[in-house]
Scaffold this motif. Structure first.
Motif, PDB file in Angstrom:
ATOM      1  N   GLU A 114       0.829  -1.205   0.000  1.00  0.00           N
ATOM      2  CA  GLU A 114       0.000   0.000   0.000  1.00  0.00           C
ATOM      3  C   GLU A 114       0.864   1.255   0.000  1.00  0.00           C
ATOM      4  OE1 GLU A 114      -3.125   0.164  -0.359  1.00  0.00           O
ATOM      5  OE2 GLU A 114      -4.046  -1.703   0.310  1.00  0.00           O
ATOM      6  N   LEU A 115       2.012   1.187   0.660  1.00  0.00           N
ATOM      7  CA  LEU A 115       2.931   2.323   0.714  1.00  0.00           C
ATOM      8  C   LEU A 115       3.791   2.419  -0.541  1.00  0.00           C
ATOM      9  CD1 LEU A 115       4.103   2.004   4.435  1.00  0.00           C
ATOM     10  CD2 LEU A 115       2.599   3.764   3.480  1.00  0.00           C
ATOM     11  N   GLU A 116       3.597   1.461  -1.474  1.00  0.00           N
ATOM     12  CA  GLU A 116       4.296   1.424  -2.758  1.00  0.00           C
ATOM     13  C   GLU A 116       5.804   1.241  -2.600  1.00  0.00           C
ATOM     14  OE1 GLU A 116       3.091   4.785  -5.087  1.00  0.00           O
ATOM     15  OE2 GLU A 116       1.016   4.105  -5.241  1.00  0.00           O
ATOM     16  N   LEU A 117       6.206   0.560  -1.513  1.00  0.00           N
ATOM     17  CA  LEU A 117       7.609   0.198  -1.339  1.00  0.00           C
ATOM     18  C   LEU A 117       7.906  -1.130  -2.032  1.00  0.00           C
ATOM     19  CD1 LEU A 117       8.043   1.143   2.429  1.00  0.00           C
ATOM     20  CD2 LEU A 117       8.818   2.438   0.433  1.00  0.00           C
ATOM     21  N   ILE A 118       6.865  -1.945  -2.229  1.00  0.00           N
ATOM     22  CA  ILE A 118       6.990  -3.228  -2.926  1.00  0.00           C
ATOM     23  C   ILE A 118       5.773  -3.418  -3.823  1.00  0.00           C
ATOM     24  CG2 ILE A 118       8.326  -4.315  -1.069  1.00  0.00           C
ATOM     25  CD1 ILE A 118       5.716  -5.703  -0.182  1.00  0.00           C
ATOM     26  N   ASP A 119       5.873  -4.368  -4.740  1.00  0.00           N
ATOM     27  CA  ASP A 119       4.727  -4.812  -5.543  1.00  0.00           C
ATOM     28  C   ASP A 119       4.477  -6.282  -5.233  1.00  0.00           C
ATOM     29  OD1 ASP A 119       4.212  -2.437  -6.936  1.00  0.00           O
ATOM     30  OD2 ASP A 119       5.853  -2.846  -8.331  1.00  0.00           O
ATOM     31  N   THR A 120       3.205  -6.669  -5.166  1.00  0.00           N
ATOM     32  CA  THR A 120       2.875  -8.068  -4.886  1.00  0.00           C
ATOM     33  C   THR A 120       1.999  -8.638  -6.005  1.00  0.00           C
ATOM     34  OG1 THR A 120       0.892  -7.487  -3.594  1.00  0.00           O
ATOM     35  CG2 THR A 120       2.968  -7.700  -2.394  1.00  0.00           C
ATOM     36  N   VAL A 121       2.223  -9.903  -6.278  1.00  0.00           N
ATOM     37  CA  VAL A 121       1.432 -10.610  -7.302  1.00  0.00           C
ATOM     38  C   VAL A 121       1.083 -11.992  -6.765  1.00  0.00           C
ATOM     39  CG1 VAL A 121       1.390 -11.523  -9.654  1.00  0.00           C
ATOM     40  CG2 VAL A 121       2.632  -9.398  -9.167  1.00  0.00           C
ATOM     41  N   LYS A 122      -0.185 -12.359  -6.855  1.00  0.00           N
ATOM     42  CA  LYS A 122      -0.608 -13.704  -6.446  1.00  0.00           C
ATOM     43  C   LYS A 122      -0.357 -14.680  -7.596  1.00  0.00           C
ATOM     44  CE  LYS A 122      -4.083 -12.313  -3.057  1.00  0.00           C
ATOM     45  NZ  LYS A 122      -5.521 -12.318  -2.693  1.00  0.00           N
ATOM     46  N   VAL A 123       0.217 -15.824  -7.268  1.00  0.00           N
ATOM     47  CA  VAL A 123       0.575 -16.821  -8.281  1.00  0.00           C
ATOM     48  C   VAL A 123      -0.052 -18.163  -7.920  1.00  0.00           C
ATOM     49  CG1 VAL A 123       2.458 -18.054  -9.403  1.00  0.00           C
ATOM     50  CG2 VAL A 123       2.758 -15.657  -8.752  1.00  0.00           C
ATOM     51  N   HIS A 124      -0.761 -18.775  -8.887  1.00  0.00           N
ATOM     52  CA  HIS A 124      -1.325 -20.108  -8.681  1.00  0.00           C
ATOM     53  C   HIS A 124      -0.266 -21.159  -9.023  1.00  0.00           C
ATOM     54  CE1 HIS A 124      -5.505 -18.870  -8.010  1.00  0.00           C
ATOM     55  NE2 HIS A 124      -5.251 -17.913  -8.874  1.00  0.00           N
ATOM     56  N   ARG A 125      -0.008 -22.062  -8.083  1.00  0.00           N
ATOM     57  CA  ARG A 125       1.045 -23.069  -8.278  1.00  0.00           C
ATOM     58  C   ARG A 125       0.453 -24.478  -8.298  1.00  0.00           C
ATOM     59  NH1 ARG A 125       6.107 -21.746  -4.523  1.00  0.00           N
ATOM     60  NH2 ARG A 125       7.059 -23.106  -6.072  1.00  0.00           N
ATOM     61  N   GLY A 126      -0.665 -24.617  -9.022  1.00  0.00           N
ATOM     62  CA  GLY A 126      -1.278 -25.929  -9.190  1.00  0.00           C
ATOM     63  C   GLY A 126      -1.658 -26.567  -7.868  1.00  0.00           C
ATOM     64  N   ARG A 127      -1.221 -27.803  -7.658  1.00  0.00           N
ATOM     65  CA  ARG A 127      -1.588 -28.526  -6.444  1.00  0.00           C
ATOM     66  C   ARG A 127      -0.902 -27.970  -5.199  1.00  0.00           C
ATOM     67  NH1 ARG A 127       2.163 -32.733  -5.211  1.00  0.00           N
ATOM     68  NH2 ARG A 127       3.881 -32.880  -6.701  1.00  0.00           N
ATOM     69  N   TYR A 128       0.071 -27.046  -5.405  1.00  0.00           N
ATOM     70  CA  TYR A 128       0.734 -26.412  -4.257  1.00  0.00           C
ATOM     71  C   TYR A 128      -0.037 -25.192  -3.755  1.00  0.00           C
ATOM     72  CZ  TYR A 128       4.630 -29.403  -5.561  1.00  0.00           C
ATOM     73  OH  TYR A 128       5.415 -30.480  -5.856  1.00  0.00           O
ATOM     74  N   GLY A 129      -1.138 -24.881  -4.444  1.00  0.00           N
ATOM     75  CA  GLY A 129      -2.012 -23.806  -3.983  1.00  0.00           C
ATOM     76  C   GLY A 129      -1.578 -22.423  -4.447  1.00  0.00           C
ATOM     77  N   LEU A 130      -2.067 -21.419  -3.723  1.00  0.00           N
ATOM     78  CA  LEU A 130      -1.840 -20.022  -4.082  1.00  0.00           C
ATOM     79  C   LEU A 130      -0.703 -19.443  -3.247  1.00  0.00           C
ATOM     80  CD1 LEU A 130      -3.161 -17.654  -5.778  1.00  0.00           C
ATOM     81  CD2 LEU A 130      -4.421 -17.090  -3.703  1.00  0.00           C
ATOM     82  N   THR A 131       0.214 -18.754  -3.880  1.00  0.00           N
ATOM     83  CA  THR A 131       1.276 -18.069  -3.139  1.00  0.00           C
ATOM     84  C   THR A 131       1.373 -16.637  -3.637  1.00  0.00           C
ATOM     85  OG1 THR A 131       3.568 -18.205  -2.370  1.00  0.00           O
ATOM     86  CG2 THR A 131       3.172 -18.635  -4.716  1.00  0.00           C
TER      87      THR A 131
END
Length: 419
Positions: free
Chosen positions: A363-380
């Motif tokens: 939110e402070l724009e110090l980092i960017d985040t992206v959700k990634v689907h890793r199949g049977r390993y779920g969401l990271t």
């Protein structure tokens, strides 16, 4: 200090400013006598707030827009006006408002303590008590007051648990009096991130603040200059230059005002009796020097540890793989975070809390985040640092709490999580 030193400092400290008549006019907390360029938003807000003049709660409100577009000052101006109107015109209606800056009060407990303190006029602390204790005390405070209370949650996107806070406050009930909520947020996705049950319970009215235009910023700066500076101390073009900078940066009035203030201070430092465009250009260079650094310095300790973890991992991974914009996972970050905590003698918090800190840094724009689907390993979730790792590492290590950490030590820790 000897007499010579005392007299020298006395002369400096008691010297009158030849340019700035009222420095408080340029502070973020200043509420101007008139609001410019926000008539429509002020009218919308007044339409909802008029309910309190009848002794009833106003609808919950969400106010959003980019930083520096007047959200906070308009809300504080309106609430101050409502309070003064009720004091003068409606003697049988009791009304108070609590202003909570969520950057400083992020947890549900701290937010509730600030609200209770604003209602009772006393500083309160319930450290070690459950949240239910906080809500019990809030109920007692509101019922004892017996009137309507507006709770302003400014920078609401920085709350640790926005869903919990808003759900509980929106369903809060008392026998005497009542509360209404105004959320102010810079985040365009704040509502999208709230759970459907929270939105249903809030059912908020929405007010959107657009960016200021350059002509609007000129009017605001002229008004601040008239209130805060001595007459005829600005060279032609200074107001226009500061307004153009603010307009270029998404219509940011806060930035434009800060630029004008710094230009005046530079002129005074150079013992000039007039502020020139050249002073404003020097001021812009100073402002641009370390905006990110000041944001990092103000972070709470655990958020600094998380950011230091991300920066250290990014540095090592970029060296290993020769990549730019290296992506690190929440698992890697949490492992590094635990290692740093142990190294500096701090108890690590849970993975869930670290996830909250990651969201705040985004939110402070110090980092960017992206959700990634890793199949049977779920969401990271993967994280990309918003700048050079060395800069963040150096800035954080200047904090005395981290000063005995070394670059080599951080490198060795991060190397354990490079896969």
């Amino acid at each position: 200090m000897g007499d010579d030193g005392y007299n020298f400092m006395k002369k400096l400290l008691k010297s009158e400013s030849i340019l700035m008549r009222r420095p408080e006019v340029f502070l973020e907390s200043y509420i101007p006598p008139r609001i410019l360029g926000r008539d429509r938003q002020l009218e919308e807000l007044a339409f909802y707030l008029k309910y309190v003049t009848r002794g009833v709660q106003h609808p919950h409100i969400i106010i959003h827009g980019r930083p520096g577009v007047g959200k906070s000052v308009v809300v504080r101006y309106a609430l101050k006006g409502v309070s003064e109107f009720l004091d003068r015109e409606v003697s049988d209606t009791s009304y108070k408002y609590s202003y909570v800056l969520c950057r400083d009060h992020r947890s549900e407990g701290k937010i509730l303590e600030k609200i209770i303190g604003d209602i009772t006029g006393e500083e309160v602390s319930f450290v070690g008590h459950s949240i239910s204790k906080h809500y019990k005390e809030l109920k007692n405070a509101v019922e004892e007051f017996g009137g309507t209370v507006t709770i302003v949650l400014d920078e609401a996107n920085l709350m640790t648990r926005p869903n919990d806070v808003l759900y509980n406050l929106s369903r809060f009930s008392v026998d005497r009096g009542g509360i209404s909520i105004i959320c102010i947020t810079n985040s365009a996705t704040f509502l999208d991130n709230l759970e459907s049950s929270v939105l249903s319970s809030l059912s908020p009215a929405r007010i959107v603040f657009p960016s200021y235009t350059s002509p609007e910023l000129e009017l605001i700066l002229k008004d601040r200059a008239r209130e805060g500076l001595y007459p005829d101390v600005l060279e032609d073009g200074v107001i226009q230059y500061c307004a153009a900078v603010g307009a270029h940066e998404d219509g940011d009035a806060r930035r434009a005002i800060a630029l004008l203030k710094l230009a005046v201070m530079i002129a005074e430092r150079e013992k000039s009796d007039i502020v020139t465009v050249e002073h404003a250009k020097k001021a812009l260079k100073e402002l641009e020097k370390d905006v990110i650094g000041q944001t990092v310095i103000k972070l709470p300790p655990h958020e600094k540890i998380v950011l230091l973890s991300i920066a250290s991992l990014s540095k090592v991974l970029s060296e290993v793989y020769g990549q730019k914009d290296v992506k690190v996972t929440t698992g890697q970050i949490y492992g590094m975070y635990q290692s740093i905590c142990r190294s500096i003698g701090v108890s690590p918090l849970t993975l869930r809390r670290v996830g909250d800190f990651i969201r705040t840094l985004s939110e402070l724009e110090l980092i960017d985040t992206v959700k990634v689907h890793r199949g049977r390993y779920g969401l990271t979730r993967t994280v990309v640092l918003g700048g050079k790792p060395e800069y963040y590492i150096q800035t954080i290590l200047e904090d005395q709490r981290f000063s005995f950490l070394t670059i080599d030590e951080l490198h060795n820790m991060a190397a354990n999580f490079r896969k």
